[in-house]
Structures are given as structure tokens and as C-alpha cells.
Design an enzyme around this catalytic site. Sequence first.
Site, PDB file in Angstrom:
ATOM      1  N   LYS A 144      -4.074  16.165 -30.509  1.00 41.79           N
ATOM      2  CA  LYS A 144      -5.431  16.300 -29.950  1.00 41.79           C
ATOM      3  C   LYS A 144      -6.494  16.081 -31.010  1.00 41.79           C
ATOM      4  O   LYS A 144      -7.544  16.720 -31.015  1.00 41.79           O
ATOM      5  CB  LYS A 144      -5.614  17.676 -29.271  1.00 41.79           C
ATOM      6  N   LYS A 201      -5.747   9.924 -27.714  1.00 45.12           N
ATOM      7  CA  LYS A 201      -6.119  10.124 -29.115  1.00 45.12           C
ATOM      8  C   LYS A 201      -4.976   9.693 -30.024  1.00 45.12           C
ATOM      9  O   LYS A 201      -3.836   9.589 -29.606  1.00 45.12           O
ATOM     10  CB  LYS A 201      -6.459  11.597 -29.349  1.00 45.12           C
ATOM     11  N   ASP A 202      -5.343   9.482 -31.296  1.00 46.71           N
ATOM     12  CA  ASP A 202      -4.371   8.902 -32.227  1.00 46.71           C
ATOM     13  C   ASP A 202      -3.351   9.915 -32.728  1.00 46.71           C
ATOM     14  O   ASP A 202      -2.271   9.547 -33.154  1.00 46.71           O
ATOM     15  CB  ASP A 202      -5.120   8.305 -33.415  1.00 46.71           C
ATOM     16  N   ASP A 232       2.950   9.177 -28.249  1.00 50.25           N
ATOM     17  CA  ASP A 232       2.920   9.993 -27.031  1.00 50.25           C
ATOM     18  C   ASP A 232       3.515   9.114 -25.934  1.00 50.25           C
ATOM     19  O   ASP A 232       2.956   8.075 -25.583  1.00 50.25           O
ATOM     20  CB  ASP A 232       1.459  10.360 -26.724  1.00 50.25           C
ATOM     21  N   TYR A 249       3.713  13.319 -17.440  1.00 49.61           N
ATOM     22  CA  TYR A 249       2.357  12.797 -17.357  1.00 49.61           C
ATOM     23  C   TYR A 249       2.101  11.720 -18.426  1.00 49.61           C
ATOM     24  O   TYR A 249       2.342  11.927 -19.607  1.00 49.61           O
ATOM     25  CB  TYR A 249       1.331  13.926 -17.492  1.00 49.61           C
ATOM     26  N   ASP A 306      -7.246  21.724 -23.271  1.00 49.95           N
ATOM     27  CA  ASP A 306      -6.358  20.740 -23.928  1.00 49.95           C
ATOM     28  C   ASP A 306      -6.423  20.883 -25.443  1.00 49.95           C
ATOM     29  O   ASP A 306      -6.367  19.885 -26.179  1.00 49.95           O
ATOM     30  CB  ASP A 306      -6.712  19.311 -23.514  1.00 49.95           C
ATOM     31  N   TYR A 320     -10.258   3.457 -23.850  1.00 45.94           N
ATOM     32  CA  TYR A 320      -9.618   4.747 -24.118  1.00 45.94           C
ATOM     33  C   TYR A 320      -8.176   4.747 -23.635  1.00 45.94           C
ATOM     34  O   TYR A 320      -7.887   4.411 -22.505  1.00 45.94           O
ATOM     35  CB  TYR A 320     -10.373   5.890 -23.419  1.00 45.94           C
TER      36      TYR A 320
HETATM   37  C1  F6R Z   1      -6.932  14.345 -25.303  1.00 47.42           C
HETATM   38  C2  F6R Z   1      -6.007  14.346 -24.157  1.00 47.42           C
HETATM   39  C3  F6R Z   1      -6.398  15.092 -22.924  1.00 47.42           C
HETATM   40  C4  F6R Z   1      -6.763  14.134 -21.801  1.00 47.42           C
HETATM   41  C5  F6R Z   1      -7.217  14.902 -20.542  1.00 47.42           C
HETATM   42  C6  F6R Z   1      -7.514  13.966 -19.378  1.00 47.42           C
HETATM   43  O1  F6R Z   1      -6.407  13.610 -26.347  1.00 47.42           O
HETATM   44  O2  F6R Z   1      -4.971  13.741 -24.183  1.00 47.42           O
HETATM   45  O3  F6R Z   1      -7.430  16.002 -23.181  1.00 47.42           O
HETATM   46  O4  F6R Z   1      -7.767  13.257 -22.219  1.00 47.42           O
HETATM   47  O5  F6R Z   1      -6.225  15.801 -20.119  1.00 47.42           O
HETATM   48  O6  F6R Z   1      -6.401  13.184 -19.186  1.00 47.42           O
HETATM   49  P1  F6R Z   1      -6.273  12.079 -18.039  1.00 47.42           P
HETATM   50  O7  F6R Z   1      -7.435  11.138 -18.188  1.00 47.42           O
HETATM   51  O8  F6R Z   1      -4.947  11.447 -18.326  1.00 47.42           O
HETATM   52  O9  F6R Z   1      -6.324  12.817 -16.726  1.00 47.42           O
HETATM   53 MG    MG Z   2      -0.755  12.506 -23.730  1.00 47.87          MG
HETATM   54 MG    MG Z   3      -1.026  13.867 -28.146  1.00 48.20          MG
END
Ligand code: F6R
Ligand code: MG
Ligand code: MG
Length: 364
Positions: free
Chosen positions: A132, A231-232, A11, A90, A286, A228
Site C-alpha cells: 500500500k 500501487k507499486d 500482486d 480480487y 486499506d 492506474y
Molecule cells: C491501494 C489499493 C486499494 C484499492 C481499493 C479500490 O493500493 O490497492 O486501496 O485501490 O481497494 O480497489 P478497486 O478499484 O479494485 O475496487
Molecule cells: Mg491488490
Molecule cells: Mg499490494
Amino acid sequence: MPQTLSVIKADIGGWVGHTAMHPEVLDLGRERLAQAVQSGLLIDGQAHACGDDMFLVMSHERGEDNTEVHEYAWDTFTAGTEVAKKLKLYGAGQDLLADAFSGNIRGMGPGSAEIELVERQSEPVIVFMGDKTSSGSFNLPFYKMFADPFNTAGLVIAEALHQGFAFEVHDLKNHKKIMFSAPEELYDLLVFIGSPAHYAIKRVIARSTGEVAAVSSTDKLSLIAGRYVGKDDPTAIVRCQNAFPAVGEVIEPFTTPYIVEGFMRGSHYGPWMPTSLGDAHPARFDGPPRVVALGFQLANGRLIGPRDMFDDPSYDNARQKANDIADFLRLHGPFEPHRLPLDEMEYTTMPAVAAKMANRWSEV
Ligand code: F6R
Ligand code: MG
Ligand code: MG
């Protein structure tokens, strides 16, 4: 000369938020792979997206863990990160945890699954791409494909599969591995792989021929970074037909959207929804987590495909079921078992809140 099929994924920035990849970043990946084919580094290469992850599917003759191939993938991700930064996508460069490439991409953030094979007269393979969710999520589908006769009829009625398969299982936290032989050691195997956050099936081997049948990525970002970082979002390669399960047996497990960890903030359980490439952009909370199956025939290393295997109405029920399960789990809001247990959440405010409340607890 054996060939190697390498899938290396990362990612490197999402569009919008963590939901999808921007076409410009994907195009960059495609161009880079075309150049690598032209220069002779690769026999063939394709870049695909599942959610906010880019999956580089590369065929070559350089073997597994090849420095040039890994470095090329790393450089592709860093070049893609520049495009992502330009578009202010992002989390640009999110999975690139090292400052510079150092010999092997493993342990640097991106996930990888590689399989060395001598191409059969006809070589059907399926490349799975997940988003995810986490490494270990392929445990249940691999078990169904290679050990469950209610899924894979060939285990019972096809001579070539009847001897069963061996499973290489990795202890993700302690960096150890062990082999199990199925069917004799099924119950022992299940004690471990039933806990996918701790133990993941890395490889499956056909006992009749000793050939590798399947491989999955087992890289755990949080264990690499110690915090954190996302995710993998795992990948897997599965060889099909003859001594291996048939294509239909390999994709059959995904008719049930089994519950995996991931979803919002990598901290929830949710159903793993099989979708076409076109629907592989998790948005609702998400999620729900996605899995895409790309089918290829290898032709002297050339990737003839992909066929988008879940772009098929026979997976509509699984998708409907996944939506129903997601609706039901969402009703639990911040309660387990929708939310992951405390020690498995990727996000937590517990240490801060616990510290704030420390002097308000009294004996009961
Ligand atoms: C799960 C994922 C998303 C983010 C969530 C918060 O693997 O990528 O659910 O964890 O959108 O993201 P941040 O912390 O970047 O605002
Ligand atoms: Mg991402
Ligand atoms: Mg991803």
C-alpha cells in the site's frame, strides 16, 4: 563466483479485496521455488507475502537481469494467477501488464530488486517488503541508514563506514539516472530524493569498497500502463555489518512511521507501519501502509532465515504512533494533505466532473 540475490514481486490477486494473499497462492509460489532449487536454476528460494503481494526471494549464480530467472518468476506469477482465478480472488493477475514474457521482467508490471555480491565470510542481509505504498518510499529510510549520523553511528565512529556512501538516483518519469556522493553532496541529493514520487534511490554503494550496499525496486506501475493499475508496493535489499550499517542501524529508521503515499486507492498519505509477517495485512482504510523486514544470513547462497525483524516489542511505539497518525490524517477525509495532490492521485473523477461543470464557471 559472485552470487545474485533477486527479489521479484507482484500482486496477483487479493484475499479479501486488496488486504492479503491467500495461502493457496503463496503455497504455489513456494512449490515453484522448491522445484527451481531442485532443477538447479536457483541455489535457494523463498516466497513471502506482505499484504496482497507475493515476494519471491531468490538466490542464484546467474547474475542480475537473467532471462531464465525472470521468466521463472513471471511463470510463477501467471501460475499463481490461475489459482487466484479459481478462488475468484480480487484483482487476479492485477500486476501482470504484458500478455507474454519478453526477455526481462522489468517494464512488465512486477517489481524487482537485485544485488550481485561476493559473499563475505558472513553475509547478513535484510529484505524489506512494502504494501500500500510506492517506489520512492525507501528514499527516506535509505538516507537515514547511509547518510544520517544521528541514525547510523558507524558513519562517525566506524573506520569502514567513515568514507560515506554513493547514491544512484533515478528520475522515474524521464528514465534517467545520476550518482551523488555523500556526505559532500548531501544537500544536492536531498533536493531530488525529498520528492519520492519523482526521484527514487535505486542503489547505494559503499565508497570504501565499491560494493553495492542496497538496492530498491523503482518500477512504477502507473507509468508502465499509462493508467492506474495499483500501487507499486516496493521491495529493497540491504547488506549489513562491517563496511555496511549494522543490522540495528538498517532497521532503526522504521522506528518512525514516516508518511508515504499509498493507503486507500493509492491516493492518500499515510504512516508506514513496521509489522511482523503475521500483521502484514492492511485492512483499515486499506492500510495503513506496511513494511516487513526479513533478516537472512547467506551461507553459500542458502537463505538462512528469515528472522522477522519487526516482530519485536521495540517497534510497538512506532506502531502506536502509526495508528495515532492514521487516526489524525483520516479526520481530514477527502481534503489534502491526507488526499494526495490532484496530479498525483491514482484515482480521480476530476476530468468527468470538470467537464460536467465546464459551462457553469463565470469570470470573477
Ligand atoms: C491501494 C489499493 C486499494 C484499492 C481499493 C479500490 O493500493 O490497492 O486501496 O485501490 O481497494 O480497489 P478497486 O478499484 O479494485 O475496487
Ligand atoms: Mg491488490
Ligand atoms: Mg499490494
